[in-house]
Write an enzyme that holds these catalytic residues in place. Structure first.
Site, PDB file in Angstrom:
ATOM      1  CB  VAL A 115      31.278 -47.346   0.828  1.00 41.70           C
ATOM      2  CG1 VAL A 115      32.606 -46.583   0.832  1.00 41.70           C
ATOM      3  CG2 VAL A 115      30.790 -47.584  -0.585  1.00 41.70           C
TER       4      VAL A 115
ATOM      5  CB  ALA B 245      34.641 -41.232   6.482  1.00 42.20           C
ATOM      6  CG  ASP B 246      32.528 -46.211   8.992  1.00 36.63           C
ATOM      7  OD1 ASP B 246      32.638 -45.318   9.850  1.00 36.63           O
ATOM      8  OD2 ASP B 246      33.044 -47.350   9.118  1.00 36.63           O
ATOM      9  NE  ARG B 247      28.031 -46.794   2.195  1.00 39.15           N
ATOM     10  CZ  ARG B 247      27.707 -47.790   1.349  1.00 39.15           C
ATOM     11  NH1 ARG B 247      27.303 -47.505   0.124  1.00 39.15           N
ATOM     12  NH2 ARG B 247      27.817 -49.057   1.730  1.00 39.15           N
TER      13      ARG B 247
ATOM     14  CB  ALA C  96      28.081 -42.807   7.190  1.00 40.87           C
TER      15      ALA C  96
END
Ligand SMILES: CSC[C@H]1O[C@H](OP(=O)(O)O)[C@H](O)[C@@H]1O
Length: 351
Positions: free
Chosen positions: A93, A245-247, A255
């Protein structure tokens, strides 16, 4: 001195081509938005914070060269190029959040009659340049909060053994790292006994990048194959798992790199606390659950080949999601630059 994914000074940007690591350490110059988009999409640079920083710096370089004749034209150019950069990879994000923030800044500068076109360019670019130091400061705070949280759970001055997945270090950020920042802080506190890092197929962020960072800094570590996590937890006394974490959704669903979910399930079964380390730039206040997160699917070739070498039978079909979702119920805490939150307490930060 830790490794640097990003080298930037006075509108000159270079990225370490992570497709070539660890065999070759080669920097590639990014001359504008097209270069930035391609480097992110090809994963020459990767990692949620690093993606946003490189994408935005590539825009800053282009804005400086821009021949626009009005603030209105500049604002439109900024919005179009930021939306293009967001399309480079869908799951993390950070690029989307940075784009939203920078479009709001561009609108404010456009509407301010006291700001000339040149002022608008300069102020816009300095907002982007601040992302580098801000990210490093966030990561150092994450490291401190995370290390203290993990040490709360162990007796006396005992040392800890940490498992991590993928790469969340200096090669995924502007420096120091998120989950790997927690590991760096534990190491600095002399409370880290050992790190276990997974290879993280198919891009091999763990084998190629995390192992590279840990060896570079002489941190005691062992590389394991992704399928060894269960045996490791059964046979070795793992103190905690820390991943990036990516989002992150406001309910704490996260995610992260494919394979994270199964590690969280194994951690729950073995009673190992499972932490997500992420700056607020990776938390998406617009989504309430992990089912709203788009999971990027990448080319079959990343599964069937290691570099140029084919390892899978010609003709086999592949499934290559780059991320999976770990439900908040499996997460002991979300470690941020503002402190450690129980997943159920995260949404209060956005009320
Ligand atoms: C500190 S963000 C790191 C995060 O990004 C990685 O994904 P990718 O290598 O595909 O960009 C992975 O999910 C890491 O946890």
């Amino acid at each position: 001195m830790s490794l640097r994914a990003i080298k930037y000074e006075n509108l000159h940007l270079e990225i370490l081509d992570q497709l070539l690591l660890p065999a070759q350490s080669k920097y590639v110059t990014i001359k504008g938005v097209e270069d930035g988009w391609r480097a992110i999409n090809r994963m020459q640079v990767r990692g949620a914070p690093a993606i946003a920083i490189v994408g935005c710096l590539s825009l800053a370089i282009e804005i400086q060269k821009d021949t626009v004749e009005s603030k209105k034209e500049l604002r439109q150019d900024i919005e179009g190029k930021l939306n293009y950069l967001v399309s480079s990879r869908p799951t993390a994000v950070n690029m989307k959040k940075a784009a939203d923030d920078l479009i709001a800044i561009a609108n404010k500068l456009y509407e301010d009659e006291n700001v000339t076109l040149e002022d608008m360019k300069k102020k816009f670019i300095s907002n982007i340049e601040a992302m580098l130091e801000n990210d490093i400061a966030d990561n150092k705070a994450i490291g401190e909060f995370g290390a203290k949280e993990i040490l709360l759970k162990v007796p006396g001055d005992s040392l800890v053994r940490i498992l991590t997945h993928c790469n969340t270090g200096s090669l995924a950020t502007a420096g120091y790292g998120t989950a790997l920042g927690v590991i760096r802080s534990l190491h600095a506190m002399k409370r880290l006994e050992h790190v276990y890092c997974t290879e993280t197929r198919p891009y091999n962020q763990g084998a190629r990048l995390t192992a590279y960072e840990l060896v570079h800094e002489k941190i005691q570590a062992t590389l394991i194959v992704d399928s060894m996590v269960g045996a490791l937890m059964k046979q070795r006394n793992i103190s905690a798992v820390v991943v990036g974490a990516d989002r992150v959704a406001t309910n704490g669903d996260t995610a992260n790199k494919i394979g994270t979910y199964q590690i969280a399930v194994l951690a729950k079964y073995h009673g190992v606390p499972f932490y997500v380390a992420a700056p607020f730039t990776s938390i998406d206040k617009k989504i309430t659950g992990g089912d709203q997160i788009v999971i990027e699917e990448r080319p079959d070739r990343e599964v069937t080949h290691v570099g140029e070498h084919r390892i899978a039978a010609q003709g086999i079909s592949c499934w290559n999601p780059a991320f999976d979702i770990t439900p908040a119920s499996l997460i002991a805490g979300i470690i941020t630059e503002k402190g450690v939150f129980l997943p159920e307490d995260l949404k209060q930060q956005f009320l």
